[in-house]
Scaffold this active site. Structure first.
Site, PDB file in Angstrom:
ATOM      1  CG  ASP A  90      46.328  47.760  51.628  1.00  0.00           C
ATOM      2  OD1 ASP A  90      45.703  48.315  52.555  1.00  0.00           O
ATOM      3  OD2 ASP A  90      46.923  46.688  51.755  1.00  0.00           O
ATOM      4  CB  SER A  91      45.658  52.104  54.357  1.00  0.00           C
ATOM      5  OG  SER A  91      46.068  51.004  55.153  1.00  0.00           O
ATOM      6  N   GLY A  92      48.499  50.880  53.088  1.00  0.00           N
ATOM      7  CA  GLY A  92      49.908  50.741  53.424  1.00  0.00           C
ATOM      8  C   GLY A  92      50.135  50.141  54.790  1.00  0.00           C
ATOM      9  N   GLY A  93      49.067  49.978  55.562  1.00  0.00           N
ATOM     10  CA  GLY A  93      49.224  49.438  56.909  1.00  0.00           C
ATOM     11  C   GLY A  93      49.852  48.059  56.926  1.00  0.00           C
ATOM     12  CG  ASP A 144      44.418  48.157  58.755  1.00  0.00           C
ATOM     13  OD1 ASP A 144      45.278  48.569  57.941  1.00  0.00           O
ATOM     14  OD2 ASP A 144      43.916  47.025  58.659  1.00  0.00           O
ATOM     15  CD  GLN A 184      43.074  44.105  60.850  1.00  0.00           C
ATOM     16  OE1 GLN A 184      43.209  42.942  61.223  1.00  0.00           O
ATOM     17  NE2 GLN A 184      43.676  44.559  59.759  1.00  0.00           N
ATOM     18  CG  ASP A 261      43.692  42.084  47.164  1.00  0.00           C
ATOM     19  OD1 ASP A 261      44.936  42.012  47.209  1.00  0.00           O
ATOM     20  OD2 ASP A 261      42.985  42.179  48.189  1.00  0.00           O
ATOM     21  CB  CYS A 299      41.192  28.863  28.241  1.00  0.00           C
ATOM     22  SG  CYS A 299      41.746  30.481  28.850  1.00  0.00           S
ATOM     23  CB  CYS A 301      43.523  33.668  27.930  1.00  0.00           C
ATOM     24  SG  CYS A 301      44.715  32.301  27.993  1.00  0.00           S
ATOM     25  CB  CYS A 304      44.257  29.034  25.958  1.00  0.00           C
ATOM     26  SG  CYS A 304      44.715  28.580  27.658  1.00  0.00           S
ATOM     27  CG  HIS A 330      45.880  30.676  31.474  1.00  0.00           C
ATOM     28  ND1 HIS A 330      44.841  30.186  30.721  1.00  0.00           N
ATOM     29  CD2 HIS A 330      45.887  29.940  32.626  1.00  0.00           C
ATOM     30  CE1 HIS A 330      44.248  29.190  31.381  1.00  0.00           C
ATOM     31  NE2 HIS A 330      44.865  29.028  32.534  1.00  0.00           N
TER      32      HIS A 330
END
Length: 368
Positions: A90-93, A144, A184, A261, A299, A301, A304, A330
């Protein structure tokens, strides 16, 4: 390079493949969040074991700590954290506008006091891209301004105009990987269209929808995606930033989004909350004290395969680190497996049925 492999006949869902400097990403995809160069409580080997393809880092946090001199010394973020797969930064904006103290926005960028010690800092479009180049990002997000919700139209329009001027400056700065523009426009449909069309005219490798997950109701979140998607090119990936819950991701895939994300899998894990196909389980609750079943039947993982709900509840109540680690693993496995299922159903032409069944079966905060 992005290749569109298949589109769903019943929705705008897409199956694609994104080739980066550090590997191939099959989409739709969820990206675990490693804000400070670490996905919380999870090692790079464990990320590979749950089939993470790409992770997220953050320009703002790595800029203020450990700083770019340290990052240069170690040869970039991949080597620093021991992760050899793709990284999106991410740009940090968003962090500048949500965390920084006493910020002042100018045409050149943002002057602010960082959230750690209050020392004066500056980030602008050029600086944000140069930092991401130093990090060695496979995908660098443009700098941005992320307007708050709710937001007056006049402010949203002025903010968007500034973001677009910054986007043009970001494009001029060389980076080793791809650059993604960020749509935006707050909750205003016409501004979202204007933003999307202007970014496409500038020409970037992919496009994100930003300014969502900032406190708006889910209806507004979906509206932001729907307002931008028709004006984004089909041969570029689309990324919904900071989203979302499992049902939200499935619904956004149906609206043409390829990448996601979200901090929820690891953040909720640290509070003892686990995700399942039927909703979330709060493993702190008393009914799980004697429960000998896994978090979720079927599951695969580590949590589990080896441990019971009763044991995990004990670890969380005792504040043992192993408990939050296992539930984090998990939850990440659940999110990544969900996207794997989505990809398979798009390929097989059964996404509509999967979407209907998953949404109807999922109930938030399920308790047994």
């Amino acid at each position: 390079m992005f290749t569109l492999l298949k589109t769903d006949s019943s929705s705008k869902a897409r199956r694609g493949r994104l080739v980066t400097n550090h590997g191939v990403v099959e989409t739709p995809i969820f990206m675990p969040v490693g804000t400070q160069g670490s996905v919380k409580a999870v090692s790079p080997d464990e990320l590979r074991e749950v089939h993470a393809q790409i992770i997220l880092g953050n320009t703002y946090h790595l800029f203020v700590r450990p700083g770019m001199e340290v990052m240069k010394h170690f040869g970039g973020l991949h080597k620093f954290m021991g992760w050899n797969g793709p990284i999106l930064t991410d740009s940090g904006g968003f962090q500048v506008f949500s965390l920084a103290k006493l910020r002042k926005i100018t045409e050149e960028g943002v002057h602010f006091q960082n959230h750690l010690d209050g020392s004066p800092c500056f980030l602008g479009p050029r600086e944000a891209m140069e930092i991401q180049a130093t990090l060695g990002s496979d995908i660098a997000m443009l700098f941005d301004e992320c307007p708050p919700f709710p937001c007056e139209r006049d402010y949203a329009a002025k903010s968007l105009a500034l973001t677009l001027r910054w986007a043009a400056k970001c494009k001029e700065v060389p980076t080793p990987g791809m650059k993604f523009g960020i749509v935006q426009g707050s909750s205003y449909t016409d501004l979202r269209r204007e933003s999307a069309e202007a970014l496409v005219a500038l020409g970037f490798d992919g496009y994100a929808v930003g300014g969502v997950s900032v406190g708006e109701p889910e209806e507004e979140m979906m509206k932001a995606i729907e307002s931008a998607e028709p004006y984004l090119p089909a041969d570029r990936p689309r990324y919904a930033m900071g989203l979302g819950t499992p049902p939200q991701m499935v619904e956004m895939v149906a609206r043409g989004v390829d990448m996601f994300d979200c901090v929820l899998p690891t953040r909720l894990a640290r509070n003892g909350t686990a995700f399942t196909a039927q909703g979330t389980l709060n493993l702190k609750n008393a009914p799980y004290t004697y429960d000998q079943g896994p978090i979720e039947e079927g599951c695969t993982c580590e949590a589990c395969r080896q441990f019971t709900r009763g044991y995990l509840r004990h670890l969380i109540k005792a504040e043992e680190i192993l408990g939050l680690r296992l539930i984090s693993l998990h939850n990440l496995h659940f999110y990544l497996n969900l996207m794997s299922c989505v990809r398979r159903h798009i390929e097989e032409g059964t996404f509509a049925t999967f979407r209907r069944d998953f949404i109807s079966n999922y109930r938030s905060h399920r308790e047994v």
